[in-house]
Scaffold this motif. Structure first.
Motif, PDB file in Angstrom:
ATOM      1  N   GLU A   5       0.823  -1.215   0.000  1.00 17.82           N
ATOM      2  CA  GLU A   5       0.000   0.000   0.000  1.00 17.82           C
ATOM      3  C   GLU A   5       0.856   1.263   0.000  1.00 17.82           C
ATOM      4  N   LYS A   6       1.939   1.249   0.762  1.00 20.93           N
ATOM      5  CA  LYS A   6       2.825   2.412   0.795  1.00 20.93           C
ATOM      6  C   LYS A   6       3.462   2.649  -0.576  1.00 20.93           C
ATOM      7  N   ARG A  43       0.822   4.156  -2.886  1.00 22.03           N
ATOM      8  CA  ARG A  43       0.581   5.569  -2.590  1.00 22.03           C
ATOM      9  C   ARG A  43       1.747   6.439  -3.044  1.00 22.03           C
ATOM     10  N   SER A  44       2.954   5.962  -2.805  1.00 19.60           N
ATOM     11  CA  SER A  44       4.130   6.762  -3.172  1.00 19.60           C
ATOM     12  C   SER A  44       4.249   6.942  -4.678  1.00 19.60           C
ATOM     13  N   ASN A  92       1.667   6.554  -6.829  1.00 15.82           N
ATOM     14  CA  ASN A  92       0.349   6.873  -7.404  1.00 15.82           C
ATOM     15  C   ASN A  92      -0.115   5.766  -8.356  1.00 15.82           C
ATOM     16  N   ASN A 100      -2.755   2.994  -9.276  1.00 12.20           N
ATOM     17  CA  ASN A 100      -4.151   2.644  -9.026  1.00 12.20           C
ATOM     18  C   ASN A 100      -4.489   1.249  -9.532  1.00 12.20           C
TER      19      ASN A 100
END
Length: 218
Positions: free
Chosen positions: A82-83, A86-87, A89, A91
Motif C-alpha cells: 500500500e505504501k 501511494r508513493s 500513485n 491505481n
C-alpha cells in the motif's frame, strides 16, 4: 532367404517414400501451420522482464538466517504494498505485488525481483526502488524504537544502581553509627566494671578492718 528379406525391406522403404511423397503437401502444410502458429504466439505474447535488486544484510543482533527469513516474510506478506502504491500513485488493482524473494542461508544476501512486461518495465524499476526505500525506512524506525527502549532501560538501571548505592551508603552510615554506639557502650561497661572492682576492694578492706576491731574489743 537373405536375398528375399533384403528385397522385402527395400520394397517397404520404397513404399514409405512413396507415401511421404504423396502426403508431402499435407505434411508441409502441417509444418508451416505449426511454424506460423508459433510465430503468431511469440509475436502476440509480450516480452517479460525481470527487475531485481540484491540486498546485503549487516546484522549485529541476529543471525543472517533469522533476519533474512524475517525480511522475506515481511515482503511476501505485502507489508509495503500500500505504501508503494501511494508513493508511486499506482491505481492498479493488482495487489499484492508479485515479489519473488530468494535468500541464501547464512550469507546475508537477499535477492528481490519482480516481473513486468516491456511497457511496464520502467514502473517495475520504480517499484523495486520504492520497496528498498520502504524496507530501509521500516528497519530504521524499528532501530530507533529499539534505541529508545534501550536508553530507557539504561536510565532505569542507572537509577536503580544509584538508589542501591544511596541505600548502601545509608546503611554504611548506620553501621558506623551503631559501631560507635557499641564502642561507647563497651567503654561505659569497662568503666562500670572498673568502678565495681574498686567498690569490691573497698568493701573487702572495710570488712578486714571491722574484723580487726572486733578482736581488739574482745
Amino acid at each position: 532367404m537373405s536375398s528375399q528379406g533384403y528385397l522385402s525391406e527395400e520394397f517397404d522403404l520404397k513404399d514409405y517414400i512413396e507415401v511421404i511423397l504423396k502426403k508431402k503437401k499435407i505434411i508441409l502444410s502441417v509444418f508451416l501451420l505449426c511454424v506460423l502458429t508459433a510465430s503468431v504466439v511469440n509475436f502476440l505474447t509480450p516480452n517479460v522482464y525481470e527487475i531485481s535488486v540484491v540486498i546485503k544484510l549487516n546484522s549485529l543482533e541476529k543471525t543472517f538466517f533469522v533476519l533474512s527469513r524475517e525480511i522475506k516474510a515481511t515482503i511476501e506478506q505485502g507489508t509495503f504494498d500500500e505504501k508503494i502504491q501511494r508513493s508511486l500513485n499506482i491505481n492498479s488493482p493488482k495487489t499484492p505485488f508479485q515479489f519473488r524473494v530468494v535468500s541464501q542461508r547464512d550469507s546475508g544476501v537477499i535477492k528481490v525481483s519482480i516481473k513486468e512486461t516491456e511497457t511496464k518495465k520502467e514502473l517495475g524499476v520504480k517499484i523495486i526502488n520504492q520497496l528498498v526505500k520502504e524496507l530501509s525506512a521500516h528497519y530504521q524506525e524499528r532501530l530507533i524504537s529499539e534505541k529508545i527502549f534501550l536508553e530507557r532501560e539504561i536510565a532505569r538501571i542507572s537509577n536503580d544502581v544509584l538508589t542501591r548505592r544511596n541505600t548502601i551508603g545509608f546503611l554504611k552510615e548506620k553501621m558506623n553509627e551503631l559501631t560507635k554506639r557499641e564502642q561507647t557502650l563497651m567503654r561505659k561497661i569497662e568503666e562500670i566494671e572498673s568502678q565495681r572492682k574498686k567498690l569490691l576492694e573497698r568493701e573487702d578492706v572495710g570488712i578486714q578492718k571491722g574484723q580487726g576491731l572486733s578482736l581488739i574489743h574482745i
